[in-house]
Structure formats: structure tokens, C-alpha cells
Design a protein around this motif. Structure first.
Motif, PDB file in Angstrom:
ATOM      1  N   MET A   1      -2.201 -19.337   2.020  1.00 61.43           N
ATOM      2  CA  MET A   1      -0.823 -19.441   1.516  1.00 61.43           C
ATOM      3  C   MET A   1      -0.528 -18.334   0.494  1.00 61.43           C
ATOM      4  O   MET A   1      -1.337 -18.086  -0.393  1.00 61.43           O
ATOM      5  CB  MET A   1      -0.617 -20.799   0.835  1.00 61.43           C
ATOM      6  CG  MET A   1      -0.050 -21.851   1.765  1.00 61.43           C
ATOM      7  SD  MET A   1       1.616 -21.414   2.265  1.00 61.43           S
ATOM      8  CE  MET A   1       1.999 -22.822   3.286  1.00 61.43           C
ATOM      9  N   GLU A   2       0.616 -17.753   0.621  1.00 60.05           N
ATOM     10  CA  GLU A   2       0.965 -16.668  -0.296  1.00 60.05           C
ATOM     11  C   GLU A   2       1.383 -17.224  -1.658  1.00 60.05           C
ATOM     12  O   GLU A   2       2.185 -18.152  -1.735  1.00 60.05           O
ATOM     13  CB  GLU A   2       2.109 -15.848   0.289  1.00 60.05           C
ATOM     14  CG  GLU A   2       2.353 -14.559  -0.446  1.00 60.05           C
ATOM     15  CD  GLU A   2       3.745 -13.981  -0.194  1.00 60.05           C
ATOM     16  OE1 GLU A   2       4.101 -13.038  -0.903  1.00 60.05           O
ATOM     17  OE2 GLU A   2       4.466 -14.496   0.680  1.00 60.05           O
ATOM     18  N   ASN A   3       0.823 -16.647  -2.706  1.00 56.64           N
ATOM     19  CA  ASN A   3       1.259 -17.028  -4.055  1.00 56.64           C
ATOM     20  C   ASN A   3       2.546 -16.309  -4.391  1.00 56.64           C
ATOM     21  O   ASN A   3       2.625 -15.088  -4.284  1.00 56.64           O
ATOM     22  CB  ASN A   3       0.225 -16.602  -5.105  1.00 56.64           C
ATOM     23  CG  ASN A   3      -0.973 -17.525  -5.114  1.00 56.64           C
ATOM     24  OD1 ASN A   3      -0.916 -18.614  -4.552  1.00 56.64           O
ATOM     25  ND2 ASN A   3      -2.044 -17.082  -5.736  1.00 56.64           N
ATOM     26  N   ILE A   4       3.561 -17.065  -4.838  1.00 54.82           N
ATOM     27  CA  ILE A   4       4.773 -16.408  -5.329  1.00 54.82           C
ATOM     28  C   ILE A   4       4.497 -15.864  -6.717  1.00 54.82           C
ATOM     29  O   ILE A   4       4.720 -14.699  -7.010  1.00 54.82           O
ATOM     30  CB  ILE A   4       5.952 -17.403  -5.417  1.00 54.82           C
ATOM     31  CG1 ILE A   4       6.182 -18.100  -4.089  1.00 54.82           C
ATOM     32  CG2 ILE A   4       7.204 -16.705  -5.916  1.00 54.82           C
ATOM     33  CD1 ILE A   4       6.846 -17.262  -3.052  1.00 54.82           C
ATOM     34  N   ILE A   5       3.983 -16.746  -7.557  1.00 56.13           N
ATOM     35  CA  ILE A   5       3.662 -16.316  -8.920  1.00 56.13           C
ATOM     36  C   ILE A   5       2.378 -16.991  -9.363  1.00 56.13           C
ATOM     37  O   ILE A   5       2.070 -18.119  -8.946  1.00 56.13           O
ATOM     38  CB  ILE A   5       4.813 -16.631  -9.906  1.00 56.13           C
ATOM     39  CG1 ILE A   5       4.521 -16.025 -11.295  1.00 56.13           C
ATOM     40  CG2 ILE A   5       5.066 -18.141 -10.019  1.00 56.13           C
ATOM     41  CD1 ILE A   5       5.714 -15.983 -12.214  1.00 56.13           C
ATOM     42  N   GLU A   6       1.630 -16.286 -10.168  1.00 53.87           N
ATOM     43  CA  GLU A   6       0.417 -16.862 -10.721  1.00 53.87           C
ATOM     44  C   GLU A   6       0.300 -16.462 -12.185  1.00 53.87           C
ATOM     45  O   GLU A   6       0.409 -15.283 -12.521  1.00 53.87           O
ATOM     46  CB  GLU A   6      -0.807 -16.365  -9.946  1.00 53.87           C
ATOM     47  CG  GLU A   6      -2.086 -17.009 -10.443  1.00 53.87           C
ATOM     48  CD  GLU A   6      -3.322 -16.562  -9.675  1.00 53.87           C
ATOM     49  OE1 GLU A   6      -3.179 -15.831  -8.672  1.00 53.87           O
ATOM     50  OE2 GLU A   6      -4.411 -16.945 -10.096  1.00 53.87           O
TER      51      GLU A   6
ATOM     52  N   SER B   1      12.563 -10.406  -9.238  1.00 56.23           N
ATOM     53  CA  SER B   1      11.419 -10.746  -8.384  1.00 56.23           C
ATOM     54  C   SER B   1      11.686 -12.006  -7.562  1.00 56.23           C
ATOM     55  O   SER B   1      10.772 -12.510  -6.908  1.00 56.23           O
ATOM     56  CB  SER B   1      10.169 -10.986  -9.229  1.00 56.23           C
ATOM     57  OG  SER B   1      10.018 -10.003 -10.200  1.00 56.23           O
ATOM     58  N   GLY B   2      12.895 -12.539  -7.643  1.00 57.42           N
ATOM     59  CA  GLY B   2      13.220 -13.697  -6.820  1.00 57.42           C
ATOM     60  C   GLY B   2      12.922 -15.031  -7.475  1.00 57.42           C
ATOM     61  O   GLY B   2      12.690 -16.023  -6.799  1.00 57.42           O
ATOM     62  N   ILE B   3      12.893 -15.053  -8.804  1.00 58.98           N
ATOM     63  CA  ILE B   3      12.688 -16.321  -9.504  1.00 58.98           C
ATOM     64  C   ILE B   3      13.969 -16.673 -10.247  1.00 58.98           C
ATOM     65  O   ILE B   3      14.440 -15.913 -11.083  1.00 58.98           O
ATOM     66  CB  ILE B   3      11.527 -16.209 -10.517  1.00 58.98           C
ATOM     67  CG1 ILE B   3      10.234 -15.831  -9.785  1.00 58.98           C
ATOM     68  CG2 ILE B   3      11.349 -17.521 -11.279  1.00 58.98           C
ATOM     69  CD1 ILE B   3       9.090 -15.489 -10.700  1.00 58.98           C
ATOM     70  N   GLU B   4      14.556 -17.812  -9.920  1.00 59.46           N
ATOM     71  CA  GLU B   4      15.761 -18.265 -10.614  1.00 59.46           C
ATOM     72  C   GLU B   4      15.445 -19.554 -11.361  1.00 59.46           C
ATOM     73  O   GLU B   4      14.648 -20.370 -10.890  1.00 59.46           O
ATOM     74  CB  GLU B   4      16.904 -18.500  -9.633  1.00 59.46           C
ATOM     75  CG  GLU B   4      17.522 -17.217  -9.061  1.00 59.46           C
ATOM     76  CD  GLU B   4      18.263 -16.393 -10.109  1.00 59.46           C
ATOM     77  OE1 GLU B   4      18.756 -16.979 -11.100  1.00 59.46           O
ATOM     78  OE2 GLU B   4      18.362 -15.168  -9.923  1.00 59.46           O
TER      79      GLU B   4
ATOM     80  N   PHE C   1       0.849 -12.499 -12.235  1.00 58.39           N
ATOM     81  CA  PHE C   1       0.841 -11.843 -10.929  1.00 58.39           C
ATOM     82  C   PHE C   1       2.048 -12.304 -10.132  1.00 58.39           C
ATOM     83  O   PHE C   1       2.332 -13.498 -10.055  1.00 58.39           O
ATOM     84  CB  PHE C   1      -0.423 -12.209 -10.145  1.00 58.39           C
ATOM     85  CG  PHE C   1      -1.700 -11.776 -10.814  1.00 58.39           C
ATOM     86  CD1 PHE C   1      -2.271 -10.548 -10.508  1.00 58.39           C
ATOM     87  CD2 PHE C   1      -2.319 -12.595 -11.752  1.00 58.39           C
ATOM     88  CE1 PHE C   1      -3.459 -10.149 -11.127  1.00 58.39           C
ATOM     89  CE2 PHE C   1      -3.497 -12.192 -12.372  1.00 58.39           C
ATOM     90  CZ  PHE C   1      -4.061 -10.974 -12.068  1.00 58.39           C
ATOM     91  N   ILE C   2       2.752 -11.342  -9.549  1.00 60.08           N
ATOM     92  CA  ILE C   2       3.851 -11.672  -8.643  1.00 60.08           C
ATOM     93  C   ILE C   2       3.417 -11.249  -7.246  1.00 60.08           C
ATOM     94  O   ILE C   2       3.142 -10.077  -7.012  1.00 60.08           O
ATOM     95  CB  ILE C   2       5.140 -10.918  -9.033  1.00 60.08           C
ATOM     96  CG1 ILE C   2       5.607 -11.334 -10.414  1.00 60.08           C
ATOM     97  CG2 ILE C   2       6.241 -11.159  -8.007  1.00 60.08           C
ATOM     98  CD1 ILE C   2       6.084 -12.750 -10.529  1.00 60.08           C
ATOM     99  N   ARG C   3       3.370 -12.204  -6.333  1.00 63.02           N
ATOM    100  CA  ARG C   3       2.887 -11.974  -4.972  1.00 63.02           C
ATOM    101  C   ARG C   3       1.588 -11.173  -4.989  1.00 63.02           C
ATOM    102  O   ARG C   3       1.426 -10.196  -4.263  1.00 63.02           O
ATOM    103  CB  ARG C   3       3.946 -11.250  -4.136  1.00 63.02           C
ATOM    104  CG  ARG C   3       5.146 -12.140  -3.908  1.00 63.02           C
ATOM    105  CD  ARG C   3       6.256 -11.461  -3.149  1.00 63.02           C
ATOM    106  NE  ARG C   3       7.481 -12.228  -3.350  1.00 63.02           N
ATOM    107  CZ  ARG C   3       8.339 -11.974  -4.343  1.00 63.02           C
ATOM    108  NH1 ARG C   3       8.140 -10.993  -5.170  1.00 63.02           N
ATOM    109  NH2 ARG C   3       9.405 -12.728  -4.487  1.00 63.02           N
ATOM    110  N   GLY C   4       0.682 -11.570  -5.862  1.00 66.05           N
ATOM    111  CA  GLY C   4      -0.639 -10.955  -5.924  1.00 66.05           C
ATOM    112  C   GLY C   4      -0.721  -9.672  -6.739  1.00 66.05           C
ATOM    113  O   GLY C   4      -1.796  -9.148  -6.994  1.00 66.05           O
TER     114      GLY C   4
ATOM    115  N   ALA D   1      16.869 -17.245  -4.313  1.00 65.16           N
ATOM    116  CA  ALA D   1      15.556 -17.077  -4.937  1.00 65.16           C
ATOM    117  C   ALA D   1      14.456 -17.646  -4.055  1.00 65.16           C
ATOM    118  O   ALA D   1      14.667 -18.594  -3.309  1.00 65.16           O
ATOM    119  CB  ALA D   1      15.558 -17.784  -6.275  1.00 65.16           C
ATOM    120  N   GLU D   2      13.283 -17.068  -4.180  1.00 61.22           N
ATOM    121  CA  GLU D   2      12.123 -17.585  -3.473  1.00 61.22           C
ATOM    122  C   GLU D   2      11.499 -18.740  -4.228  1.00 61.22           C
ATOM    123  O   GLU D   2      10.847 -19.593  -3.664  1.00 61.22           O
ATOM    124  CB  GLU D   2      11.097 -16.477  -3.303  1.00 61.22           C
ATOM    125  CG  GLU D   2      11.294 -15.686  -2.044  1.00 61.22           C
ATOM    126  CD  GLU D   2      10.055 -14.888  -1.745  1.00 61.22           C
ATOM    127  OE1 GLU D   2       9.125 -15.462  -1.156  1.00 61.22           O
ATOM    128  OE2 GLU D   2      10.021 -13.712  -2.137  1.00 61.22           O
TER     129      GLU D   2
END
Lengths: 248, 324
Positions: free
Chosen positions: A1-6, A79-82, A62-65, A163-164
């Protein structure tokens, strides 16, 4: 699974107080994460760090890794975060349309605003969110709206930007049952479109109902993480939360 | 029907303050006309108002931006003189007046940026800090010039003189420049990202910050804009009179502030009206000149200025309290 944010071991201090202590958190694509914890556990600090309002004193984002060096609210939005903030982040003397596009106005090259397009989009969003009052249109000032309607404006803003990841900080506070249900429907819609939600609340029943995964925060530390499949009732989640906080 | 009402009420929410200030202006004109019809139809009265208005417009309109951003600046009255001093000094030393003009305006912008940075970075009260700068800069000018004025007759033969402050079929050119400035500022305030961000920042700076608006940068730019406006006003006045006075601008301090608030911009930030401010300037300028024109003594001027500020404030209250 892809991380959106970490967030990796993020620490945030205010003066002598450590509000966040090496807190780690990630949100992957399409999941609803419920962040729970007592008052003063550091939920709001964690959220504000995650969405760039605060910059961390230590730790990595991290944004998308990809590791991010300087982090701020505008970058988070780009970065697509609302975020639907606890205080709604509205400017009450301004119109609904100005609030929906605040900070991300539709612009012509020289910075002039595409006013007609904004008003058209805002009216569409108002209908989509389901404002019932005919007195409300995109040019009404936000100050004339009720609490639930204001929440609607804040949510409309988050939707518009596609937003993602949508972060909802105590979104059901001070809302009627009907309005709370609307917020839930909204979260489910976002999830259906394979986008992610980070849901913060201290009403455990609300968080339990809609989350896929729970993160428990206590005194600035992430003390426990579990999946929905690990618990069968909100009462059990409540008990786990109490126990982890006690032993912590 | 209810829809019509809502459009009407939104219209008044957006324009009520400007309409109010237009109303006061018309009322004032009627009073003066009834008071002294023969003085009122003489063109030279209006001519002297037209000479005064452009300078006040260059000072007042940028202040609307700043007040809407939730800050205030008093130092503009000294910036006005510093920019004019830089202009006059350079002209006197043989520099091309067009370049002097640009450098003078640049000086105004730089002072605005410094004042703004000082206030924003150190979180100072803009009222008190800019009061300090007001005195400080005036002191610097008095020291540098030894309180002596500078005469610059040489600007008259340069092309920028007729362009900026010359005569165009009986009208002073600065009226046209002020009109262009007003139109530009109207769009800049209402339809441009800069003006919109100013309104958000002045309304609720925490919300603006959370939405990714750089609050400090917006405020500093607003201070710079005030510096630019004062510089233009100061240089225009210096060119018109061919003279730089070390005390110049001080008289405009309270008049420009009065024009902002009489014009309908509230002190609390988030709202502002450019059109209202233009009529606010009109009210102040006509008060200054009209009282004398209708044959009253100059002693009445301050009394009526005070009265009109209070009446205007009471009138604008009809538009309601601040919504939160």
C-alpha cells in the motif's frame, strides 16, 4: 500500500513542554485512520504538525515516500492534504466563496481572480453539501451561517481541492445528529473514491464507526495502534485505550 | 422573493459602507450649497479641492489596505517627507528627475518594508511602533536638512513635470494619476490575490495561516504599499510647489486617517472599501476648504472635522457589529 504521508519520530516542543515525543504515524491510500486520545494527549499538535501549521523540532516527514525538508501549510495543501480544522479556519466577514478558495484562489496569470468561475464552483459545492436554506448563496458572508453550515463550508473547501488525504479535526463537535450523519456520509464517500481520511475525535463511538485503523495518543506519544479487525465493539476499543493509557 | 432579499442583503453587506460614505458626501455638498450657494458655484473652490484631493488619495487608499489587514501605520506622514527629501536632494545634485522619482518611490517602499518587518517580526503594536517611527524619521529629516527647505525649480523643464503635475485643459494632471491609482487599487483590493489575502489576514489571521497564507509577508507588503503611496504623494507635492519642506506631510497625518474611517473602512480589519475611501477623502478635502469658502472662519474647521468623524462613525454603525 502506498503511504500518502508518514511522520517518523516527530518531536515538537513549546517552550519547556514537549507536546509531541517521537510520534510516528502513517496514512496509506484509501484508508480511514482514527486518531484517539484524551484531552491534552497531543492530538491537535500532531495534526497541526502533519498539515504544516507547526514545523517539527525533530523527526522526518515523508510524502509518498519522499523526505520533505521544509514543511508548511501551503506545501501540505499542494501535496494533496486538506484539513478541516477544529476551529473551521474560516474568516467570518468574508463570503462563502472567498472562504472556499482561501489560499488557493483560481487565478489569471497576473494574480487576478477568476471570480465568476469561483462563484459558479462555490454554488455547485453548496448544493452538493446540501445547504437547505434558500437564503444562502456563495456570496453570503460566513458570519451569518450556523455551526453546521460553517462546517459545510470547511468541508466544501476540502472537497474542491480534490485532496488525496483529508484531515478532520473533531469534525462532529457541536453538530446536530443530522449534521453528524452528513459528516459520516462525507467520510464514506471520500473512502469510496480511494482517498484517505485522518479522523480525530474524542467521541469514541464516532471514531469507531468509520475508521479502519486506530492510533492511540497519550502525553505526546503514540502508545498503541490497532486495526478494526482487532476489536469488535467500541466498548472494547475504549477499554484498550484506557488500559494502554494506564500502563503507559 | 427570499432569493431577491438575500442578493440585496449580500449587496449591502459588500457595498453598504461605500454607499454610506457616498451618502455623507452628498449630504455635506447639500449643506454647503444651502449655506453659501454663490461660493459653491465658483469653480476656483472646486479647483483647490482638486489640488488637495490627489495627495490625500495617494495617502489614504493604501491605508485602507493596511487597516483591512488588521494593522495601522502613522509613520506614513514622515515617509512622505523622507521620499520627497531623497527626490529633492537628488534633483538638486543634477540627477535626472525621472530617476529621482523612481528612487524616491523606492525609498518609500523600503521604509514601509522596514517598519512592517519590525512590527511583524517582533510582534510590536503597529500603532505605537509606527508612532515611534513617525517621530524618528521626522527627526532624521530635521537633522539632515538643518530645518531648511530645498527649492527645485529645475524640475519644471523636465518632461516628467508636465506628465505628472502639469496642466491638461485646465485640470491638474495629478487628478488623472490619482484616478488611475484609484481604479487600479479598486481591482487590486477586490479582485486580486493580494487584496483578498489582506482581507482574510485581517479577518482572522489564524485561519489564514492554517490555509497556507503567509500572514507576515502579506502584512509587510501592505506596509510597503503604504510607503509607496506616501512617497508618490510627497514627491507630487514637492513638484507642484517646487519646494521640499522638512515639515511637509505632518498636516496630512490625521486627515488621511480620518478619510479612511469616514470612508467606511472599520478599524478592526478584514473589511475595507476603496470607493468609500475616495468619498472619505472628498469629505475631508471639502471640509478643509469649504468652511472657508462659505465665509466661516478657519477656527471652525477642526470643530467640523471632529463632528463629521463622529457622525460618520455613528452612521457606519448601522452596518452592524463585527461578525465572528
Amino acid at each position: 500500500m502506498e503511504n500518502i504521508i508518514e511522520l517518523n519520530k516527530v518531536t515538537k516542543r513549546f517552550g519547556g513542554i514537549t507536546a509531541l515525543n517521537k510520534a510516528s504515524l502513517k496514512v496509506t491510500k484509501g484508508e480511514v485512520v482514527g486518531l484517539i486520545g484524551d484531552n491534552g494527549a497531543g492530538k491537535s499538535t500532531l495534526i497541526k504538525t502533519l498539515v504544516g501549521v507547526y514545523s517539527p523540532d525533530e523527526g522526518d516527514i515523508f510524502i509518498r515516500g519522499e523526505k520533505i525538508n521544509s514543511w508548511n501549510a501551503l506545501k501540505a495543501r499542494e501535496s494533496g492534504i486538506e484539513t478541516v480544522f477544529q476551529d473551521r479556519a474560516l474568516t467570518p466577514q468574508q463570503s462563502i466563496v472567498k472562504n472556499i478558495f482561501m489560499g488557493k484562489e483560481l487565478r489569471y496569470p497576473l494574480g487576478f481572480i477568476k471570480e465568476k468561475e469561483q462563484i459558479f464552483e462555490a454554488n455547485r459545492l453548496i448544493r452538493e453539501i446540501g445547504f437547505t436554506s434558500k437564503l444562502i448563496n456563495a456570496e453570503s458572508p460566513v458570519g451569518n451561517l450556523s455551526g453546521g453550515e460553517r462546517q459545510g463550508v470547511a468541508i466544501a473547501r476540502a472537497i474542491y481541492n480534490n485532496a488525496e488525504l483529508i484531515v478532520l479535526d473533531e469534525p462532529t463537535n457541536n453538530l446536530s445528529l443530522n449534521e453528524t450523519q452528513k459528516v459520516f456520509d462525507f467520510v464514506l464517500n471520500v473512502k469510496k473514491s480511494n482517498r484517505s481520511v485522518l479522523f480525530i475525535g474524542h467521541n469514541i463511538y464516532h471514531v469507531y464507526d468509520i475508521s479502519d485503523r486506530f492510533v492511540i495518543l497519550d502525553r505526546g506519544e503514540v502508545v498503541h495502534q490497532l486495526n478494526k479487525s482487532d476489536v469488535s465493539t467500541p466498548e472494547e476499543l475504549m477499554k484498550i485505550m484506557r488500559d494502554t493509557i494506564k500502563t503507559h | 422573493m427570499s432569493n431577491n432579499n438575500s442578493y440585496l442583503s449580500n449587496y449591502f453587506h459588500r457595498n453598504g459602507r461605500a454607499l454610506g460614505s457616498i451618502g455623507y458626501f452628498v449630504l455635506l455638498m447639500i449643506i454647503f450649497f444651502i449655506g453659501a450657494p454663490e461660493a459653491w458655484i465658483r469653480p476656483n473652490l472646486h479647483q483647490s479641492v482638486f489640488v488637495m484631493m490627489p495627495t490625500l488619495i495617494f495617502l489614504t487608499i493604501p491605508l485602507v489596505f493596511l487597516v483591512a489587514s488588521g494593522e495601522i501605520d502613522l509613520s506614513f506622514a514622515s515617509t512622505y517627507a523622507v521620499a520627497a527629501y531623497v527626490f529633492a536632494l537628488l534633483v538638486k545634485n543634477g540627477v535626472d528627475p525621472a530617476i529621482c522619482f523612481v528612487l524616491g518611490v523606492f525609498t518609500g517602499a523600503a521604509i514601509g518594508a522596514l517598519v512592517g518587518t519590525l512590527i511583524v517580526v517582533f510582534r510590536l503594536s503597529s500603532l505605537v511602533a509606527s508612532l515611534g517611527v513617525l517621530f524618528l524619521l521626522r527627526g532624521v529629516i530635521l537633522l539632515l536638512t538643518n530645518s531648511r527647505s530645498i527649492t527645485i525649480m529645475e524640475v519644471e523643464n523636465h518632461w516628467i513635470y508636465p506628465l505628472l503635475v502639469g496642466n491638461f485643459y485646465g485640470f491638474p494632471m495629478q487628478i488623472f494619476w490619482a484616478a488611475i491609482f484609484v481604479i487600479f487599487c479598486y481591482y487590486f483590493f477586490n479582485k486580486h490575490v493580494f487584496g483578498i489575502h489582506i482581507q482574510h489576514v485581517g479577518d482572522n489571521s489564524v485561519s489564514a495561516e492554517q490555509m497556507g497564507i503567509n500572514v507576515n509577508a502579506v502584512k509587510i507588503k501592505a506596509f510597503m504599499f503604504v510607503g509607496i503611496g506616501s512617497a508618490i504623494g510627497g514627491i507630487f507635492t514637492t513638484m507642484i510647489t517646487y519646494t521640499f519642506f522638512p515639515t511637509q506631510g505632518f498636516g496630512y497625518l490625521l486627515l488621511a486617517l480620518a478619510a479612511v474611517f469616514v470612508g467606511g473602512t472599520p478599524y478592526w480589519g478584514g473589511l475595507g472599501t476603496i470607493i468609500g475611501a475616495v468619498f472619505g477623502v472628498g469629505i475631508i478635502a471639502y471640509m478643509e476648504i469649504g468652511i472657508i469658502a462659505i465665509g466661516w472662519s478657519g477656527e471652525w474647521r477642526q470643530f467640523f472635522n471632529g463632528l463629521i468623524i463622529l457622525l460618520a462613525l455613528l452612521g457606519h454603525r448601522l452596518h452592524g457589529e463585527r461578525v465572528r
